[in-house]
Scaffold this motif. Structure first.
Motif, PDB file in Angstrom:
ATOM      1  N   GLY A 156       0.785  -1.217   0.000  1.00 49.16           N
ATOM      2  CA  GLY A 156       0.000   0.000   0.000  1.00 49.16           C
ATOM      3  C   GLY A 156       0.821   1.273   0.000  1.00 49.16           C
ATOM      4  N   ARG A 157       2.151   1.159   0.016  1.00 49.55           N
ATOM      5  CA  ARG A 157       3.007   2.337   0.015  1.00 49.55           C
ATOM      6  C   ARG A 157       3.271   2.782  -1.424  1.00 49.55           C
ATOM      7  N   THR A 158       3.520   4.067  -1.589  1.00 52.19           N
ATOM      8  CA  THR A 158       3.861   4.597  -2.894  1.00 52.19           C
ATOM      9  C   THR A 158       5.273   4.164  -3.262  1.00 52.19           C
ATOM     10  N   ALA A 159       5.539   4.003  -4.550  1.00 54.33           N
ATOM     11  CA  ALA A 159       6.845   3.542  -5.003  1.00 54.33           C
ATOM     12  C   ALA A 159       7.960   4.457  -4.508  1.00 54.33           C
ATOM     13  N   SER A 160       9.082   3.859  -4.130  1.00 55.03           N
ATOM     14  CA  SER A 160      10.216   4.601  -3.593  1.00 55.03           C
ATOM     15  C   SER A 160      11.185   5.002  -4.699  1.00 55.03           C
ATOM     16  N   TRP A 161      12.044   6.000  -4.378  1.00 54.14           N
ATOM     17  CA  TRP A 161      13.111   6.418  -5.278  1.00 54.14           C
ATOM     18  C   TRP A 161      14.432   5.890  -4.728  1.00 54.14           C
ATOM     19  N   ILE A 162      15.233   5.273  -5.598  1.00 54.81           N
ATOM     20  CA  ILE A 162      16.559   4.792  -5.223  1.00 54.81           C
ATOM     21  C   ILE A 162      17.587   5.450  -6.148  1.00 54.81           C
ATOM     22  N   ALA A 163      18.594   6.077  -5.569  1.00 55.69           N
ATOM     23  CA  ALA A 163      19.681   6.663  -6.357  1.00 55.69           C
ATOM     24  C   ALA A 163      20.976   5.958  -5.980  1.00 55.69           C
ATOM     25  N   GLU A 164      21.774   5.632  -6.973  1.00 56.80           N
ATOM     26  CA  GLU A 164      23.015   4.904  -6.700  1.00 56.80           C
ATOM     27  C   GLU A 164      24.109   5.377  -7.645  1.00 56.80           C
ATOM     28  N   VAL A 165      25.310   5.517  -7.105  1.00 52.99           N
ATOM     29  CA  VAL A 165      26.487   5.867  -7.887  1.00 52.99           C
ATOM     30  C   VAL A 165      27.447   4.684  -7.801  1.00 52.99           C
ATOM     31  N   SER A 166      27.825   4.151  -8.937  1.00 55.55           N
ATOM     32  CA  SER A 166      28.719   2.986  -8.952  1.00 55.55           C
ATOM     33  C   SER A 166      29.549   2.998 -10.224  1.00 55.55           C
ATOM     34  N   VAL A 167      30.665   2.309 -10.175  1.00 51.38           N
ATOM     35  CA  VAL A 167      31.578   2.214 -11.303  1.00 51.38           C
ATOM     36  C   VAL A 167      31.776   0.750 -11.653  1.00 51.38           C
ATOM     37  N   HIS A 168      31.253   0.362 -12.819  1.00 47.72           N
ATOM     38  CA  HIS A 168      31.398  -1.000 -13.321  1.00 47.72           C
ATOM     39  C   HIS A 168      30.953  -2.016 -12.251  1.00 47.72           C
ATOM     40  N   ASP A 169      31.807  -2.962 -11.927  1.00 47.41           N
ATOM     41  CA  ASP A 169      31.434  -4.013 -10.976  1.00 47.41           C
ATOM     42  C   ASP A 169      31.907  -3.726  -9.556  1.00 47.41           C
ATOM     43  N   LEU A 170      32.397  -2.527  -9.311  1.00 46.43           N
ATOM     44  CA  LEU A 170      32.860  -2.175  -7.971  1.00 46.43           C
ATOM     45  C   LEU A 170      31.673  -1.916  -7.051  1.00 46.43           C
ATOM     46  N   PRO A 171      31.881  -1.988  -5.729  1.00 49.96           N
ATOM     47  CA  PRO A 171      30.790  -1.656  -4.798  1.00 49.96           C
ATOM     48  C   PRO A 171      30.308  -0.221  -5.011  1.00 49.96           C
ATOM     49  N   SER A 172      29.087   0.040  -4.603  1.00 44.92           N
ATOM     50  CA  SER A 172      28.499   1.372  -4.785  1.00 44.92           C
ATOM     51  C   SER A 172      29.357   2.432  -4.105  1.00 44.92           C
ATOM     52  N   VAL A 173      29.514   3.572  -4.769  1.00 44.87           N
ATOM     53  CA  VAL A 173      30.185   4.714  -4.161  1.00 44.87           C
ATOM     54  C   VAL A 173      29.300   5.271  -3.054  1.00 44.87           C
ATOM     55  N   TRP A 174      28.032   5.435  -3.362  1.00 41.47           N
ATOM     56  CA  TRP A 174      27.038   5.787  -2.350  1.00 41.47           C
ATOM     57  C   TRP A 174      25.642   5.494  -2.884  1.00 41.47           C
ATOM     58  N   ARG A 175      24.703   5.470  -1.949  1.00 42.53           N
ATOM     59  CA  ARG A 175      23.324   5.114  -2.290  1.00 42.53           C
ATOM     60  C   ARG A 175      22.381   5.940  -1.437  1.00 42.53           C
ATOM     61  N   ALA A 176      21.259   6.340  -2.006  1.00 43.00           N
ATOM     62  CA  ALA A 176      20.240   7.090  -1.274  1.00 43.00           C
ATOM     63  C   ALA A 176      18.881   6.482  -1.573  1.00 43.00           C
ATOM     64  N   CYS A 177      18.001   6.541  -0.587  1.00 46.80           N
ATOM     65  CA  CYS A 177      16.651   6.013  -0.749  1.00 46.80           C
ATOM     66  C   CYS A 177      15.655   7.038  -0.217  1.00 46.80           C
ATOM     67  N   LEU A 178      14.707   7.428  -1.052  1.00 49.87           N
ATOM     68  CA  LEU A 178      13.638   8.338  -0.651  1.00 49.87           C
ATOM     69  C   LEU A 178      12.335   7.561  -0.743  1.00 49.87           C
ATOM     70  N   ASP A 179      11.681   7.317   0.388  1.00 47.49           N
ATOM     71  CA  ASP A 179      10.476   6.501   0.304  1.00 47.49           C
ATOM     72  C   ASP A 179       9.375   7.246  -0.436  1.00 47.49           C
ATOM     73  N   GLY A 180       8.380   6.506  -0.853  1.00 47.94           N
ATOM     74  CA  GLY A 180       7.377   7.035  -1.755  1.00 47.94           C
ATOM     75  C   GLY A 180       6.535   8.161  -1.207  1.00 47.94           C
ATOM     76  N   ASP A 181       6.528   8.353   0.101  1.00 43.41           N
ATOM     77  CA  ASP A 181       5.742   9.423   0.696  1.00 43.41           C
ATOM     78  C   ASP A 181       6.569  10.682   0.947  1.00 43.41           C
ATOM     79  N   THR A 182       7.817  10.678   0.506  1.00 44.31           N
ATOM     80  CA  THR A 182       8.638  11.885   0.619  1.00 44.31           C
ATOM     81  C   THR A 182       7.982  13.009  -0.178  1.00 44.31           C
ATOM     82  N   PRO A 183       7.806  14.194   0.401  1.00 45.61           N
ATOM     83  CA  PRO A 183       7.154  15.295  -0.324  1.00 45.61           C
ATOM     84  C   PRO A 183       7.814  15.551  -1.676  1.00 45.61           C
ATOM     85  N   PRO A 184       7.008  15.811  -2.699  1.00 47.38           N
ATOM     86  CA  PRO A 184       7.554  15.994  -4.064  1.00 47.38           C
ATOM     87  C   PRO A 184       8.609  17.078  -4.170  1.00 47.38           C
ATOM     88  N   HIS A 185       8.472  18.163  -3.386  1.00 43.12           N
ATOM     89  CA  HIS A 185       9.467  19.230  -3.536  1.00 43.12           C
ATOM     90  C   HIS A 185      10.819  18.825  -2.967  1.00 43.12           C
TER      91      HIS A 185
END
Length: 262
Positions: A156-185
């Motif tokens: 029942g939750r709104t779809a979440s946003w996932i942002a990820e920075v990575s290079v080829h097969d290396l581990p992620s440089v960093w990752r962010a998650c904004l759940d679906g109820d995060t205000p649009p602005h």
């Protein structure tokens, strides 16, 4: 005597490395009046908004796979509870874009017609499936190192946003998650910070190796006072934000008074 110091300008900004957490925490505390936890035995930073609805937690040494920054907001009125997390490698300037938008008394609350508009304008494009068709649920940076995805709805939750920075097969440089109820602005502020082509300033010895090998770096020199007072100027500017006056309703057409017949 005033002197110049060496700096490095880094683009794209999502490769610049984490930076100083004070860029986020000091303005929240001094300009936005967020209170700090007073327990010296708790090995983390906790900042709480004046209305007690929002809280920012920073874990000093998290597991690499776990978030370092967690921003939560309680249910209030029609707004459901929401949370945003960032891993330790996230540049503080990108995190600050979200906290600045959250605390801005003049921030617009309306949703953008196209949440990917800012990214698309900066040259980001939809990634392609194995059959070559573009995916409508994600966007990839021009260099292919950063990606934003829209995850499906669950429970029942709104779809979440996932942002990820990575290079080829290396581990992620960093990752962010904004759940679906995060205000649009706030989502828009995050995307805007990702796409911003203004380079970030870092001390030369703190520039990540990936920024030098996969990004663009430029060295230079600036007056020491320029960097020393940058945080102070930022805090002062945020403290001076004010709530805009309410809009004046449009007046109706002028109707002349009728004269009483004699």
């Amino acid at each position: 005597m005033p002197h110049d110091i060496d700096i490095t300008l880094v683009l794209p900004r999502y490769l610049a490395g984490p930076g100083d957490p004070a860029w986020v925490t000091v303005p929240l505390h001094r300009a936005c009046r967020w209170s700090t936890g007073e327990d010296p035995l708790v090995p983390r930073v906790i900042l709480t908004s004046p209305d007690q609805l929002a809280q920012l937690r920073i874990v000093p040494d998290p597991d690499p796979a776990e978030p370092r920054w967690t921003l939560r907001h309680a249910h209030h009125g029609d707004q459901r509870a929401w949370s945003v997390t960032f891993n330790a490698g996230t540049p503080v300037e990108i995190i600050a874009a979200v906290t600045d938008a959250l605390t801005d008394p003049a921030a617009p609350q309306a949703a953008s017609v196209d949440p990917y508009e800012t990214l698309r304008a900066a040259g980001w494009h939809a990634p392609r499936h194995h059959d070559g068709r573009p995916s409508p649920q994600g966007m990839t940076s021009p260099n292919g190192l950063a990606r934003v995805d829209r995850l499906g709805q669950e429970g029942g939750r709104t779809a979440s946003w996932i942002a990820e920075v990575s290079v080829h097969d290396l581990p992620s440089v960093w990752r962010a998650c904004l759940d679906g109820d995060t205000p649009p602005h706030l989502v828009a502020a995050f995307f805007g910070a990702l796409a911003d082509e203004t380079p970030l300033v870092r001390e030369p010895h703190r520039v990540p190796h990936l920024a030098a090998t996969h990004g663009r770096t430029t060295t230079g020199r600036v007056a020491a006072g320029t960097l020393a007072f940058a945080l102070e100027h930022r805090t002062t500017a945020l403290a001076q934000r004010t709530t805009p006056p309410p809009a004046t309703p449009p007046s109706g057409p002028h109707v002349p008074k009728q004269r009483r017949a004699r």
